[in-house]
Design a protein around this motif. Structure first.
Motif, short mmCIF file in Angstrom:
data_model
loop_
_atom_site.label_atom_id
_atom_site.label_comp_id
_atom_site.label_asym_id
_atom_site.label_seq_id
_atom_site.Cartn_x
_atom_site.Cartn_y
_atom_site.Cartn_z
N LEU A 1 8.67 -2.88 -3.15
CA LEU A 1 10.25 -2.87 -3.16
C LEU A 1 10.68 -1.57 -3.33
N ALA A 2 10.06 -1.11 -4.49
CA ALA A 2 10.66 0.19 -4.82
C ALA A 2 10.51 1.36 -4.04
N MET A 3 9.25 1.24 -3.33
CA MET A 3 8.86 2.57 -2.34
C MET A 3 9.68 2.15 -1.12
N GLY A 4 10.16 0.95 -0.80
CA GLY A 4 10.56 0.56 0.75
C GLY A 4 9.66 0.49 1.64
N ARG A 5 9.76 -0.18 2.71
CA ARG A 5 8.74 -0.50 3.82
C ARG A 5 8.23 0.88 4.16
N ASN A 6 7.08 0.92 4.35
CA ASN A 6 6.22 1.97 4.89
C ASN A 6 6.16 2.08 6.20
N TRP A 7 5.74 3.13 6.84
CA TRP A 7 5.58 3.26 8.32
C TRP A 7 4.34 2.43 8.60
N GLY A 8 4.42 1.81 9.65
CA GLY A 8 3.08 1.15 10.37
C GLY A 8 3.46 -0.31 10.62
N TYR A 9 2.54 -1.17 10.46
CA TYR A 9 2.73 -2.50 10.92
C TYR A 9 2.73 -3.57 9.82
N LEU A 10 3.30 -4.70 10.02
CA LEU A 10 3.55 -5.69 9.13
C LEU A 10 2.65 -6.11 8.21
N GLY A 11 2.97 -6.04 7.20
CA GLY A 11 2.06 -6.25 5.87
C GLY A 11 0.90 -5.40 5.31
N ARG A 12 1.04 -4.28 5.84
CA ARG A 12 -0.27 -3.61 5.82
C ARG A 12 -0.40 -3.04 4.25
N MET A 13 0.79 -2.41 3.68
CA MET A 13 0.75 -2.27 2.27
C MET A 13 0.60 -3.36 1.30
N GLU A 14 0.72 -4.66 1.74
CA GLU A 14 0.66 -5.84 0.75
C GLU A 14 -0.57 -6.66 1.18
N LEU A 15 -1.48 -6.03 2.18
CA LEU A 15 -2.67 -6.77 2.73
C LEU A 15 -3.36 -7.53 1.68
N SER A 16 -3.64 -7.10 0.44
CA SER A 16 -4.57 -7.60 -0.34
C SER A 16 -3.92 -8.95 -0.87
N LEU A 17 -2.76 -9.10 -0.82
CA LEU A 17 -2.10 -10.34 -1.40
C LEU A 17 -2.31 -11.83 -0.66
N ILE A 18 -2.91 -11.35 0.75
CA ILE A 18 -3.11 -12.66 1.45
C ILE A 18 -4.15 -13.69 0.89
N PRO A 19 -5.31 -12.88 0.55
CA PRO A 19 -6.34 -13.96 -0.18
C PRO A 19 -6.12 -14.10 -1.43
N LEU A 20 -5.55 -13.13 -2.11
CA LEU A 20 -5.29 -13.32 -3.78
C LEU A 20 -4.31 -14.35 -3.87
N ALA A 21 -3.47 -14.52 -3.36
CA ALA A 21 -2.21 -15.47 -3.22
C ALA A 21 -2.76 -16.93 -3.27
N ALA A 22 -3.47 -16.87 -1.98
CA ALA A 22 -4.29 -18.35 -1.62
C ALA A 22 -5.36 -18.65 -2.76
N PHE A 23 -6.03 -17.71 -3.51
CA PHE A 23 -6.89 -17.99 -4.51
C PHE A 23 -5.95 -18.51 -5.74
N VAL A 24 -4.85 -18.23 -6.03
CA VAL A 24 -4.05 -18.70 -7.01
C VAL A 24 -3.68 -20.17 -6.60
N VAL A 25 -3.24 -20.32 -5.70
CA VAL A 25 -2.87 -21.67 -4.80
C VAL A 25 -3.68 -22.41 -5.17
#
Length: 544
Positions: free
Chosen positions: A316-340
């Protein structure tokens, strides 16, 4: 229940893990082979650096280019360097090797996630969840482009697994030390997770091992960076403080941050799906569910929550990076599922029911399809129909530069261009000056302000510019460019050659009206056409 039955029920089976690995690997391999060298050109930048380093010991785009840290992952750069050193495989081979590496990492990541959640829910549901998450669009994009964010995801998952299994603090610290080598900003993610373990989990020794390892890794890589490049942070990060990567207005920054909110919603959507299904399928009284959820806030969960908050905050501080949807936050996909899963064991365990598992699979498939980078697919199905930023397209650009070199009877050719990945990976006789800044230390630090004097001092033989790069650099307003360069078309690629070099080969030219070359690559942008029109170019030297 006997101990053998309990073990069979709570421990993910090797056969299921093997099948899961093979299935995810097959999907990623099939998609990456379909995309081929039509991924994102930024991936080819790291590959070009790796090839040059493995073959010459010079850390640069090409053997003739400047030494600079123009890649975003030291670990990925080193891995591809080793692969090319073991088996030099050229342009297409390097791209395939990077894609295969990312495919294998995605498959391994699915197995690690399966291990993490397999003890909390029944095995079929855990396997379905793990597999579907790792064939989601964001992971398929990363594999298609042969890039490093899946490596960071796997490292984060293994770190959580080490915490879950109460592994040695040495192992935990060692893995944490690798994280800054994968991605510099991920140091903050891991340290934030350690802070959560210290503050909420009250485990000082574990927190110290995680944070200490990450800081040690950061110190080592920073010292190496200073020694090799005389920089504290990667050149890519310095470059992205300038336009067109970073807007110069507050409204522009806010717009980029809003883009991150969309990306966070996308990467957290699978976990939300799991939570909704858990709530819908549980028969446990609400207060009992809440009580069990609180009890399930263990050290692995606490670390993951701290890590997740840091990923959101940093991006959020850096702002969206160039590239495709969700690349910079990719690791949250499985990690958030693990928490749930960890916090809804009573409900998520019912996902083994066919209906709930099917609903999860269908919902995940919808998320996967939504996130696929359609530009790469379009370019693969209809090459050249769009202005795709791919290694394949920029290889043609590099070959045009090299063709000009041969026509002009030059041993080497110096090129100022923003399209450097495929160009560098294909053509080692180019000295590339990156107008896109990522691999150009001088311009990354100074910005585009002195672009005129930069051209005068470096005297590139060829300048290729277009669109955002023409606008951000204001290159058309400089006397060095306007007076020193003339247009030339080589194999359908529009570029500008230094006047004295072009003068030496005029006898070999075929002349065509500039208006008849509007279909050339790098023509058509409004700022470029305005300059061409105002300059009054008549007949242009062309080579077919």
């Amino acid at each position: 229940m006997s101990s053998s039955t309990a073990t069979a029920t709570t421990t993910p089976k090797l056969a299921t893990s093997t099948l899961l690995f093979a299935a995810v690997l097959a999907v990623h391999t099939a998609v990456s082979r379909f995309i081929g060298n039509n991924g994102w050109d930024d991936g080819a930048i790291t590959l070009a650096f790796a090839r040059t380093f493995s073959e010459t010991g010079h850390i640069a785009l090409t053997p003739l280019s400047e030494q600079v840290e123009g890649f975003s992952s030291v670990a990925w750069f080193l891995w591809i360097s080793v692969a090319n050193l073991a088996l030099p495989i050229g342009f297409d081979g390097l791209i395939a090797a990077a894609q295969l590496s990312a495919s294998a990492l995605a498959a391994f990541g699915a197995v690690v996630l399966y291990k993490l959640i397999g003890s909390s829910t029944n095995h079929p549901a855990a396997a379905v969840v793990s597999g579907m998450l790792f064939i989601s669009g964001a992971f398929l994009n990363e594999t298609s482009n042969g890039m490093e964010m899946t490596l960071l995801t796997v490292a984060a998952l293994i770190l959580v697994r080490l915490i879950q299994t109460e592994s040695s603090l040495t192992a935990v610290a060692s893995l944490a030390a690798i994280v800054p080598i994968i991605r510099l900003e991920a140091t903050a993610y891991v340290v934030a997770g350690a802070a959560a373990v210290f503050i909420i989990g009250r485990n000082r020794r574990l927190a110290a091992a995680i944070a200490g390892g990450a800081v040690l890794g950061l110190v080592v890589v920073t010292l190496l960076r200073l020694a090799l490049f005389e920089d504290l942070i990667p050149n890519t990060i310095v470059a992205k403080q300038s336009a067109p990567y970073s807007p110069g207005t507050l409204s522009g920054r806010v717009s980029l941050s809003i883009g991150v909110v969309k990306e966070l919603a996308y990467v957290l959507a699978p976990a939300l799906i799991l939570a909704v299904l858990a709530a819908a399928t549980t028969k446990m009284p609400r207060m009992e569910w809440v009580r069990k959820a609180r009890k399930s806030v263990t050290l692995p969960v606490i670390f993951t929550i701290g890590y997740t908050v840091a990923v959101a905050g940093v991006n959020l501080a850096m702002g969206r990076n160039w590239g495709y949807l969700g690349r910079m936050e990719l690791s949250l996909i499985p990690l958030a599922a693990f928490v749930v899963v960890a916090m809804t064991t009573g409900g998520i365990g019912r996902l083994g029911r066919n209906t709930a598992t099917a609903l999860a699979a269908v919902a995940y498939f919808a998320v996967a399809v939504y996130g696929v980078d359609r530009a790469n697919v379009h370019e693969r199905l209809d090459p050249g129909a769009t202005l795709a930023v791919t290694p394949a397209e920029y290889r043609e650009t590099g070959q045009a530069f090299d063709a000009f070199r041969q026509i002009a009877l030059l041993d080497t050719v110096t090129v100022l261009s923003p399209d450097v990945g495929g160009s560098a990976l294909c053509c080692e006789s180019l000295e590339i000056l990156d107008l896109g800044l990522l691999t150009n230390r001088e311009l990354a630090h100074s910005g585009y302000g002195p672009i005129g004097s930069y051209i005068e001092s470096h005297r590139p033989d060829i300048i290729e510019t277009h669109g955002d790069w023409s606008r951000a650099s204001r290159i058309y307003t400089t006397a060095a460019f306007r007076e020193g360069y003339k247009p030339v078309s080589v194999h359908g690629i529009w570029m500008y050659a230094r006047s004295d070099v072009l003068q030496s080969i005029t006898s070999a030219c075929e002349y065509t009206s500039a208006g008849n070359l509007v279909g050339d690559r790098y023509r058509g942008g409004s700022i470029d056409e305005q300059f061409i029109s105002s300059a009054g170019f008549g007949e242009v030297c062309t080579f077919q």
